[in-house]
Design a protein around this motif. Structure first.
Motif, PDB file in Angstrom:
ATOM      1  N   VAL A  74       0.841  -1.199   0.000  1.00 29.84           N
ATOM      2  CA  VAL A  74       0.000   0.000   0.000  1.00 29.84           C
ATOM      3  C   VAL A  74       0.878   1.251   0.000  1.00 29.84           C
ATOM      4  N   GLU A  89      -6.929   4.535  -0.045  1.00 30.36           N
ATOM      5  CA  GLU A  89      -8.006   3.664   0.436  1.00 30.36           C
ATOM      6  C   GLU A  89      -9.127   3.607  -0.595  1.00 30.36           C
ATOM      7  N   GLN A  91      -8.907   4.250  -3.840  1.00 27.43           N
ATOM      8  CA  GLN A  91      -8.441   3.613  -5.069  1.00 27.43           C
ATOM      9  C   GLN A  91      -8.363   2.093  -4.928  1.00 27.43           C
ATOM     10  N   ILE A  92      -7.966   1.602  -3.766  1.00 29.98           N
ATOM     11  CA  ILE A  92      -7.907   0.147  -3.564  1.00 29.98           C
ATOM     12  C   ILE A  92      -9.305  -0.451  -3.617  1.00 29.98           C
ATOM     13  N   PHE A  98      -5.412  -2.138  -8.424  1.00 30.07           N
ATOM     14  CA  PHE A  98      -4.853  -1.849  -7.099  1.00 30.07           C
ATOM     15  C   PHE A  98      -5.200  -2.968  -6.129  1.00 30.07           C
ATOM     16  N   ARG A  99      -6.444  -3.434  -6.183  1.00 28.03           N
ATOM     17  CA  ARG A  99      -6.888  -4.498  -5.286  1.00 28.03           C
ATOM     18  C   ARG A  99      -6.107  -5.778  -5.542  1.00 28.03           C
ATOM     19  N   SER A 102      -2.500  -5.364  -4.266  1.00 26.99           N
ATOM     20  CA  SER A 102      -2.387  -5.320  -2.808  1.00 26.99           C
ATOM     21  C   SER A 102      -2.649  -6.668  -2.160  1.00 26.99           C
ATOM     22  N   TRP A 103      -3.722  -7.317  -2.556  1.00 31.74           N
ATOM     23  CA  TRP A 103      -4.166  -8.501  -1.842  1.00 31.74           C
ATOM     24  C   TRP A 103      -3.659  -9.824  -2.410  1.00 31.74           C
TER      25      TRP A 103
END
Length: 108
Positions: A74, A89, A91-92, A98-99, A102-103
């Motif tokens: 992040v 936050e 944008q994710i 982005f998601r 990140s994940w």
């Protein structure tokens, strides 16, 4: 004479919507996919855990800490795109790329 205009209908959400979206992003040259292919963020885990996590827990009560590699990613996104806390936050939550970055790892 009356002109009749017909517009293309919006795409319907389907069972494979996310998969199709990720394939389209990949075909366009998703920079986050390229970063994930070059950098194994898991190699930072031992250093991040050693630095950020304290072993002095008085009890198991309270909220569990957020994964250190997730937070590192992040922060990477924030610096790469020049975003503040509230904007990253948003944008994710809003952006599939982005998601996914990140994940998950792009290799899976």
């Amino acid at each position: 004479m009356k002109k009749i205009t017909t517009y293309r209908k919006p795409m319907q959400e389907s069972l494979f919507e996310e998969e199709f979206t990720l394939e389209a992003l990949s075909a366009m040259g998703n920079p986050l996919e390229q970063v994930s292919a070059l950098v194994d963020f898991e190699i930072f885990r031992p250093t991040l855990e050693k630095t950020l996590l304290t072993e002095e827990c008085k009890s198991a009560a309270g909220r569990k800490p957020i994964d250190v590699v997730l937070m590192f990613k992040v922060i990477f996104l924030q610096r790469y795109y020049g975003l503040g806390d509230h904007q990253i936050e948003f944008q994710i939550i809003d952006r599939t790329s982005f998601r996914k970055f990140s994940w998950h790892s792009y290799s899976s």
